[in-house]
Design an enzyme around this catalytic site. Structure first.
Site, PDB file in Angstrom:
ATOM      1  CE1 TYR A  16       0.063   1.892   4.351  1.00 23.89           C
ATOM      2  CE2 TYR A  16       0.987  -0.314   4.453  1.00 23.89           C
ATOM      3  CZ  TYR A  16       0.806   0.928   5.010  1.00 23.89           C
ATOM      4  OH  TYR A  16       1.365   1.227   6.231  1.00 23.89           O
ATOM      5  NE  ARG A  39       6.660   4.903   1.000  1.00 29.64           N
ATOM      6  CZ  ARG A  39       6.225   5.604   2.046  1.00 29.64           C
ATOM      7  NH1 ARG A  39       7.022   5.782   3.106  1.00 29.64           N
ATOM      8  NH2 ARG A  39       5.012   6.126   2.062  1.00 29.64           N
ATOM      9  NE  ARG A  59      -4.672 -20.031   4.016  1.00 28.81           N
ATOM     10  CZ  ARG A  59      -3.639 -20.635   4.614  1.00 28.81           C
ATOM     11  NH1 ARG A  59      -3.258 -21.840   4.211  1.00 28.81           N
ATOM     12  NH2 ARG A  59      -2.994 -20.026   5.602  1.00 28.81           N
ATOM     13  CG  HIS A 107       1.966 -20.517   2.703  1.00 26.67           C
ATOM     14  ND1 HIS A 107       0.978 -21.409   3.036  1.00 26.67           N
ATOM     15  CD2 HIS A 107       2.125 -19.704   3.785  1.00 26.67           C
ATOM     16  CE1 HIS A 107       0.561 -21.167   4.278  1.00 26.67           C
ATOM     17  NE2 HIS A 107       1.238 -20.141   4.752  1.00 26.67           N
ATOM     18  CE  LYS A 152       2.960   3.435   3.160  1.00 22.43           C
ATOM     19  NZ  LYS A 152       3.260   3.630   4.590  1.00 22.43           N
ATOM     20  CD  GLU A 202       9.614   1.599  11.094  1.00 21.36           C
ATOM     21  OE1 GLU A 202       9.664   2.531  10.288  1.00 21.36           O
ATOM     22  OE2 GLU A 202       9.418   0.419  10.749  1.00 21.36           O
TER      23      GLU A 202
END
Length: 296
Positions: A37, A56, A112, A114, A159, A191
């Site tokens: 995102y 980014r 589903r 992985h 992110k 952070e």
């Protein structure tokens, strides 16, 4: 049951309203948090440091092996159309509102497993809303934070929509009545839950290195530029917990917080207990950048 507001959004090529946007339960973003995102502020209808946000976004997508489904120009066009629609729904022009654009790309829909499938189409979602800025009291008095060990994974530079670690971290500060949780890994600053953290000592701004242990906020470059323009020493390096505890000033930065002073850490005053002179210079420089952005 929470009723979603009728905010304008974009999903897989179509513009709609938030309550009408639907995805498959087998979307890998829903099943695995397998997505990226980005959050872009817009002041008066002007996207702020959009090129840096797109850079980014590209870096994060490359890390997780998802091809960017749109060009940078297409992302900008979607954002502008959403901003225009939202402003019109509020009876104003886009120049009258500061908005926050949320972009999300997941790997797509598949059974589903992985292993990353390579033959599926990414899910693309964008929405906008009014940007919630820090209050005048927070600007003038500063905010309280608490500290915690950084228990998240070691790919914080991506992110990712897999944000359970950040959710836990933010809950720590919420339960303590504080704004943010400042985290440390092996005794060194990393952070906060949803912010980068800056330390000021003897007039010098210190930040953590740009590595896999922190998400490089867009304000990394902006704060460095403001420091350079105003003659403030700036350095990225490992910052110890002791240095944070004895800082003259501590600052948070993010898209919504911009730059915000921390005046209380774990119940103890930071420096004088009031927003400091370096913060004053940085927020003034930030305001100048915003003003320039509005005129572009």
């Amino acid at each position: 049951m929470t009723t979603l507001p009728p905010l304008p959004c974009y999903l897989n090529g179509s513009f709609t309203l938030l309550p009408n946007a639907k995805i498959s339960v087998m979307d890998r973003g829903f099943i695995f948090g397998d997505g990226i995102y980005e959050v872009v502020p817009a002041y008066g209808g002007r996207l702020f440091r959009f090129a840096q946000h797109m850079a980014r976004l590209d870096r994060s997508l490359a890390e997780v092996r998802i091809a960017n489904p749109l060009t940078h120009a297409q992302w900008a066009d979607v954002a502008r159309q959403l901003m225009t629609t939202y402003a019109a729904a509020n009876g104003v022009g886009t120049d009258a509102l500061d908005q926050l654009i949320y972009i999300q790309i997941t790997r797509g829909v598949a059974m589903r497993d992985h292993v990353m499938p390579t033959d599926i189409t990414p899910t693309v979602f964008v929405m906008t809303n009014t940007m919630k800025m820090p209050t005048e009291a927070q600007r003038k008095q500063g905010v309280a934070c608490v500290t915690a060990d950084d228990f998240r994974w070691e790919k914080a530079h991506i992110k990712s929509t897999s944000l359970l670690g950040a959710v836990f971290a933010r809950q720590i500060s919420f339960d303590a009545g504080a704004l943010e949780t400042v985290m440390f890994r092996d005794g060194f600053l990393s952070e906060a839950a949803a912010s980068n953290v800056w330390v000021v000592k003897d007039g010098r701004v210190l930040g953590t290195p740009k590595d896999n242990l922190v998400l490089e906020g867009i304000r990394y470059g902006l704060i460095e530029e403001i420091c350079r323009a105003r003659g403030i020493p700036f350095e990225l390096r490992r910052v110890s917990r002791e240095e944070v505890q004895h800082a003259d000033e501590i600052l948070l930065s993010s898209a919504t917080k911009e730059v915000l002073p921390v005046t209380l850490l774990d119940g103890k005053a930071v420096g004088s207990g009031q927003p400091g002179p370096v913060y004053a210079q940085l927020i003034a420089g930030y305001a100048d950048e915003k003003a320039q952005s509005r005129q572009q």
